[in-house]
Design a protein around this motif. Sequence first.
Motif, short mmCIF file in Angstrom:
data_model
loop_
_atom_site.label_atom_id
_atom_site.label_comp_id
_atom_site.label_asym_id
_atom_site.label_seq_id
_atom_site.Cartn_x
_atom_site.Cartn_y
_atom_site.Cartn_z
N VAL A 80 -33.53 -25.32 11.97
CA VAL A 80 -33.04 -26.50 12.53
C VAL A 80 -33.81 -27.65 12.53
CG1 VAL A 80 -31.95 -27.61 14.75
CG2 VAL A 80 -31.66 -25.09 14.38
N GLY A 93 -30.98 -32.09 13.76
CA GLY A 93 -29.71 -31.37 13.71
C GLY A 93 -29.24 -30.54 12.84
N VAL A 134 -28.81 -27.85 10.14
CA VAL A 134 -29.01 -26.14 10.10
C VAL A 134 -29.05 -25.72 8.49
CG1 VAL A 134 -28.13 -24.22 11.00
CG2 VAL A 134 -27.71 -26.24 12.08
N ARG A 186 -21.06 -26.87 15.06
CA ARG A 186 -22.70 -27.45 15.12
C ARG A 186 -22.97 -27.36 16.71
NH1 ARG A 186 -25.75 -29.65 11.59
NH2 ARG A 186 -23.88 -30.69 10.49
N LYS A 187 -22.18 -27.60 17.29
CA LYS A 187 -22.48 -27.95 18.87
C LYS A 187 -22.49 -26.48 19.43
CE LYS A 187 -20.58 -29.39 23.31
NZ LYS A 187 -19.61 -30.15 24.21
N LEU A 236 -25.96 -24.91 18.11
CA LEU A 236 -27.09 -25.37 18.68
C LEU A 236 -27.15 -24.71 20.13
CD1 LEU A 236 -27.23 -28.84 17.16
CD2 LEU A 236 -28.77 -27.11 16.49
N LEU A 252 -28.42 -21.30 19.85
CA LEU A 252 -29.74 -21.08 19.50
C LEU A 252 -30.65 -21.59 20.67
CD1 LEU A 252 -29.71 -22.81 16.06
CD2 LEU A 252 -30.03 -20.33 16.66
N ALA A 253 -30.28 -22.45 21.55
CA ALA A 253 -31.06 -23.09 22.79
C ALA A 253 -30.97 -21.74 23.74
CB ALA A 253 -30.32 -24.20 23.29
#
Length: 154
Positions: free
Chosen positions: A52, A56, A58, A129-130, A133, A136-137
């Motif tokens: 990342v 943002g 990827v 994408r949202k 992400l 991933l967090a």
Amino acid sequence: MEGLPPIVDLRQSATALRVQRGVMRLLRQAHDFCCYAEVPLRNGRRADVLGVGPGGEVWIVEIKSSLTDFRVDRKWPEYKDFCDRFFFAKPPELDPDIFPAEEGLIVADGHDAAIVRQAPHAPLASARRKALLLKLARLGADRIHTLMDPIDRL
């Protein structure tokens, strides 16, 4: 979290692990990317390396450690729906001509890596994408927790 893969995948060959290390160093040092190894995706696939970028973006890198590894694994197009750029990564001794010319290519060893062919840019949809992400967090936080308190994983 139940069902998460280990931080290091013991099924990977020594060559693949060396390539992974070089790829992650390249993405971090040259491109300011934060990297994850062995990321499960919604389609049931698992990305070898997912990076990342600071904005943002990827990138997914699929590691191929041998000609046989490349020939038997045809699932790689399914990763492209989860990244802005898709790359193959290979060790120096593997022939680069086996890889599709339209895909990005990285050559890596255990110390370093280089992009020898840039991957085309195909931006992710904002909703995907949202969701990615956020995943991933949570994955990163869970991996840190597991390192800090491995007994809690049982």
